[in-house]
Design a protein around this motif. Structure first.
Motif, mmCIF file in Angstrom:
data_model
loop_
_atom_site.group_PDB
_atom_site.id
_atom_site.type_symbol
_atom_site.label_atom_id
_atom_site.label_comp_id
_atom_site.label_asym_id
_atom_site.label_seq_id
_atom_site.Cartn_x
_atom_site.Cartn_y
_atom_site.Cartn_z
ATOM 1 N N UNK A 41 20.509 17.805 -39.276
ATOM 2 C CA UNK A 41 21.882 17.316 -39.352
ATOM 3 C C UNK A 41 22.715 18.218 -40.249
ATOM 4 N N UNK A 42 22.131 18.614 -41.392
ATOM 5 C CA UNK A 42 22.839 19.491 -42.317
ATOM 6 C C UNK A 42 23.158 20.829 -41.663
ATOM 7 N N UNK A 43 22.170 21.391 -40.935
ATOM 8 C CA UNK A 43 22.392 22.658 -40.262
ATOM 9 C C UNK A 43 23.458 22.527 -39.183
ATOM 10 N N UNK A 44 23.455 21.375 -38.486
ATOM 11 C CA UNK A 44 24.453 21.140 -37.437
ATOM 12 C C UNK A 44 25.852 21.073 -38.027
ATOM 13 N N UNK A 45 25.984 20.371 -39.183
ATOM 14 C CA UNK A 45 27.283 20.255 -39.842
ATOM 15 C C UNK A 45 27.798 21.631 -40.251
ATOM 16 N N UNK A 46 26.890 22.474 -40.770
ATOM 17 C CA UNK A 46 27.294 23.820 -41.166
ATOM 18 C C UNK A 46 27.735 24.634 -39.950
ATOM 19 N N UNK A 47 27.008 24.459 -38.851
ATOM 20 C CA UNK A 47 27.360 25.187 -37.631
ATOM 21 C C UNK A 47 28.720 24.754 -37.115
ATOM 22 N N UNK A 48 28.985 23.447 -37.159
ATOM 23 C CA UNK A 48 30.277 22.943 -36.711
ATOM 24 C C UNK A 48 31.391 23.451 -37.604
ATOM 25 N N UNK A 49 31.127 23.556 -38.920
ATOM 26 C CA UNK A 49 32.132 24.072 -39.847
ATOM 27 C C UNK A 49 32.450 25.527 -39.510
ATOM 28 N N UNK A 50 31.398 26.299 -39.201
ATOM 29 C CA UNK A 50 31.601 27.702 -38.863
ATOM 30 C C UNK A 50 32.410 27.853 -37.579
ATOM 31 N N UNK A 51 32.255 26.875 -36.667
ATOM 32 C CA UNK A 51 32.954 26.946 -35.398
ATOM 33 C C UNK A 51 34.413 26.500 -35.516
ATOM 34 N N UNK A 52 34.755 25.798 -36.567
ATOM 35 C CA UNK A 52 36.114 25.316 -36.724
ATOM 36 C C UNK A 52 37.060 26.511 -36.892
ATOM 37 N N UNK A 53 38.202 26.492 -36.207
ATOM 38 C CA UNK A 53 39.073 27.684 -36.194
ATOM 39 C C UNK A 53 40.030 27.786 -37.381
ATOM 40 N N UNK A 54 39.812 27.070 -38.470
ATOM 41 C CA UNK A 54 40.791 27.049 -39.553
ATOM 42 C C UNK A 54 41.051 28.445 -40.118
ATOM 43 N N UNK A 55 40.026 29.285 -40.245
ATOM 44 C CA UNK A 55 40.249 30.625 -40.776
ATOM 45 C C UNK A 55 40.919 31.524 -39.733
ATOM 46 N N UNK A 56 40.633 31.270 -38.446
ATOM 47 C CA UNK A 56 41.344 31.984 -37.384
ATOM 48 C C UNK A 56 42.838 31.658 -37.443
ATOM 49 N N UNK A 57 43.135 30.403 -37.737
ATOM 50 C CA UNK A 57 44.528 29.973 -37.827
ATOM 51 C C UNK A 57 45.226 30.692 -38.974
ATOM 52 N N UNK A 58 44.537 30.817 -40.093
ATOM 53 C CA UNK A 58 45.118 31.562 -41.213
ATOM 54 C C UNK A 58 45.390 33.020 -40.816
ATOM 55 N N UNK A 59 44.446 33.625 -40.100
ATOM 56 C CA UNK A 59 44.628 35.009 -39.658
ATOM 57 C C UNK A 59 45.836 35.127 -38.730
ATOM 58 N N UNK A 60 45.951 34.156 -37.811
ATOM 59 C CA UNK A 60 47.084 34.168 -36.878
ATOM 60 C C UNK A 60 48.398 33.987 -37.625
ATOM 61 N N UNK A 61 48.387 33.148 -38.651
ATOM 62 C CA UNK A 61 49.596 32.902 -39.453
ATOM 63 C C UNK A 61 50.019 34.165 -40.197
ATOM 64 N N UNK A 62 49.059 34.828 -40.828
ATOM 65 C CA UNK A 62 49.368 36.023 -41.609
ATOM 66 C C UNK A 62 49.972 37.119 -40.734
ATOM 67 N N UNK A 63 49.540 37.190 -39.484
ATOM 68 C CA UNK A 63 50.048 38.209 -38.568
ATOM 69 C C UNK A 63 51.351 37.802 -37.882
ATOM 70 N N UNK A 64 51.760 36.544 -38.052
ATOM 71 C CA UNK A 64 52.910 36.019 -37.305
ATOM 72 C C UNK A 64 54.229 36.220 -38.042
ATOM 73 N N UNK A 65 55.315 35.928 -37.334
ATOM 74 C CA UNK A 65 56.647 35.983 -37.935
ATOM 75 C C UNK A 65 56.899 34.788 -38.848
#
Length: 224
Positions: A41-65
């Protein structure tokens, strides 16, 4: 006779030791399964956290207008702190530039904090909340974005039902700071602010007295 007694003594000792070993409790297989399941369960939770796009969103924001970070945005990216599976924040200085704190300094100068929290939509993509906390200068700004197919788009008139916390007499001078466009953002009253963002939704308070919770239902936020 002495030899016989000695042999008898060791024989008795060996018999006693064997008996004690035989009385040791058996391994509880259900407990082993429980421990393995907990680890899974712990490993699954970590995997789901890694799959969450929150850091991708930050990257998209930094590159945006939309991005209002000044100075070295690459340095700012390294200072983003993940606060949960779907939440990440960045502290900036009063000019919205990355912090440059001398080694050994214990106290931060006055800062602003930008926070993103994302929520998976049942129809696909994510609904994203952005909160700019510049309380030192009386600025508390809130916006809603959509994130789908790597594209971040700020939405108009798509706010949670929190009108009681909104300042209708905000300073228009703040608009240039957040690169705003009228109906794309709201400003909170001086004594109102979000208390917490997590995977379930977020809370709001007025004066820190009570918390009003807004739960995400797969489409938007519902006041609880």
């Amino acid at each position: 006779m002495l030899l016989i007694c000695a042999v008898s003594f060791f024989g008795c000792g060996e018999s006693k030791q064997t008996k004690v070993e035989g009385e040791l409790p058996a391994v509880d297989s259900s407990e082993v399964i429980k421990q393995d399941t907990t680890a899974s369960v712990s490993e699954l939770a970590e995997a789901q956290m890694d799959e969450n796009p929150i850091m991708e969103i930050w990257d998209a924001y930094i590159k945006s207008d939309y991005c209002d970070i000044t100075g070295d945005t690459k340095k700012a990216r390294t200072q983003i702190v993940r606060e949960g599976a779907n939440v990440a924040s960045l502290k900036l200085d009063e000019a919205n530039a990355p912090l440059d704190i001398p080694e050994g300094e214990e106290f931060l100068p006055p800062t602003v904090t930008e926070t993103f929290a994302c929520y998976p939509l049942s129809a696909g993509g994510c609904l994203v909340l952005w909160y700019y906390d510049g309380s030192e200068w009386g600025r508390k700004i809130f916006a809603v974005f959509s994130y789908k197919d790597k594209e971040l788009t700020r939405l108009k008139n798509s706010f949670p039902p929190f009108a009681d916390f909104v300042d209708s007499n905000y300073s228009s001078d703040w608009d240039s700071l957040a690169k705003l466009s009228g109906t794309e953002v709201v400003y909170f009253k001086q004594d109102c602010w979000p208390t917490k963002f997590d995977a379930e939704g977020f809370g709001m308070t007025e004066g820190g007295m009570e918390e009003t919770w807004y739960k995400f239902d797969g489409k938007g936020f519902v006041k609880k």
